[in-house]
Design a protein around this motif. Sequence first.
Motif, mmCIF file in Angstrom:
data_model
loop_
_atom_site.group_PDB
_atom_site.id
_atom_site.type_symbol
_atom_site.label_atom_id
_atom_site.label_comp_id
_atom_site.label_asym_id
_atom_site.label_seq_id
_atom_site.Cartn_x
_atom_site.Cartn_y
_atom_site.Cartn_z
ATOM 1 N N PHE A 43 3.941 27.616 -77.912
ATOM 2 C CA PHE A 43 3.746 29.149 -77.576
ATOM 3 C C PHE A 43 3.921 29.790 -78.849
ATOM 4 O O PHE A 43 3.038 30.789 -79.161
ATOM 5 C CB PHE A 43 4.742 29.602 -76.245
ATOM 6 N N LEU A 44 4.858 29.657 -79.791
ATOM 7 C CA LEU A 44 5.179 30.270 -80.822
ATOM 8 C C LEU A 44 4.034 29.924 -81.910
ATOM 9 O O LEU A 44 4.383 30.749 -83.095
ATOM 10 C CB LEU A 44 6.544 29.803 -81.357
ATOM 11 N N TRP A 52 1.301 39.147 -77.371
ATOM 12 C CA TRP A 52 1.601 40.371 -77.094
ATOM 13 C C TRP A 52 0.654 40.691 -75.935
ATOM 14 O O TRP A 52 1.351 41.378 -74.828
ATOM 15 C CB TRP A 52 1.659 41.285 -78.014
ATOM 16 N N ALA A 53 -0.491 40.323 -75.962
ATOM 17 C CA ALA A 53 -1.253 40.572 -74.689
ATOM 18 C C ALA A 53 -0.975 39.900 -73.510
ATOM 19 O O ALA A 53 -1.014 40.320 -72.400
ATOM 20 C CB ALA A 53 -2.740 40.220 -75.102
ATOM 21 N N TRP A 54 -0.406 38.599 -73.653
ATOM 22 C CA TRP A 54 -0.064 37.857 -72.614
ATOM 23 C C TRP A 54 1.275 38.361 -72.111
ATOM 24 O O TRP A 54 1.310 38.413 -70.668
ATOM 25 C CB TRP A 54 0.280 36.406 -73.092
ATOM 26 N N PRO A 61 -2.930 30.931 -70.866
ATOM 27 C CA PRO A 61 -3.169 29.503 -70.566
ATOM 28 C C PRO A 61 -2.002 29.297 -69.545
ATOM 29 O O PRO A 61 -1.058 29.776 -69.655
ATOM 30 C CB PRO A 61 -2.905 28.981 -71.701
ATOM 31 N N ALA A 62 -2.286 28.674 -68.359
ATOM 32 C CA ALA A 62 -1.386 28.114 -67.239
ATOM 33 C C ALA A 62 -0.390 27.355 -68.046
ATOM 34 O O ALA A 62 0.931 27.736 -67.266
ATOM 35 C CB ALA A 62 -2.295 27.366 -66.439
ATOM 36 N N ARG A 63 -0.274 26.718 -68.934
ATOM 37 C CA ARG A 63 1.052 26.115 -69.389
ATOM 38 C C ARG A 63 1.985 27.096 -69.979
ATOM 39 O O ARG A 63 3.216 26.647 -70.061
ATOM 40 C CB ARG A 63 0.627 25.165 -70.481
ATOM 41 N N TYR A 64 1.656 28.261 -70.094
ATOM 42 C CA TYR A 64 2.700 29.302 -70.666
ATOM 43 C C TYR A 64 3.173 29.968 -69.597
ATOM 44 O O TYR A 64 4.059 30.718 -69.787
ATOM 45 C CB TYR A 64 2.135 30.188 -71.776
ATOM 46 N N ALA A 65 2.710 29.901 -68.399
ATOM 47 C CA ALA A 65 2.981 30.885 -67.211
ATOM 48 C C ALA A 65 4.614 30.729 -67.126
ATOM 49 O O ALA A 65 5.247 31.879 -66.760
ATOM 50 C CB ALA A 65 2.371 30.371 -66.060
ATOM 51 N N PRO A 66 5.248 29.667 -66.922
ATOM 52 C CA PRO A 66 6.657 29.568 -66.653
ATOM 53 C C PRO A 66 7.410 30.357 -67.814
ATOM 54 O O PRO A 66 8.566 31.034 -67.475
ATOM 55 C CB PRO A 66 7.052 28.228 -66.776
ATOM 56 N N ILE A 67 7.042 30.220 -69.112
ATOM 57 C CA ILE A 67 7.843 30.756 -70.041
ATOM 58 C C ILE A 67 7.463 32.494 -70.047
ATOM 59 O O ILE A 67 8.494 33.103 -70.171
ATOM 60 C CB ILE A 67 7.138 30.323 -71.593
#
Length: 83
Positions: A43-44, A52-54, A61-67
């Motif tokens: 993510f970084l 910032w938008a997310w 992206p779905a892989r970042y949803a839990p974070i």
Amino acid sequence: MTQAAVRWRCRRGLLELDLALGRFLEDGYERLSPPERAVFEEFLTEHDADLWAWMQGVPAPARYAPILKSFTLPRCDPNDDRL
């Protein structure tokens, strides 16, 4: 990656990101599993504008949803000594 290296990578060119990522590192990073930490490190690598938008609710992206569910956006709180 060591936590010190992750802390360094959390330093961004946008103050709001610095605050949000720094708070997450203080409050939530330790609770992540090793696979979740790997996703956070990925993510970084993304561009500041995308991060910032997310964080503001633009679909990520779905892989970042839990974070992203773990983030608290910075607010102006005069009693918060982390500002």
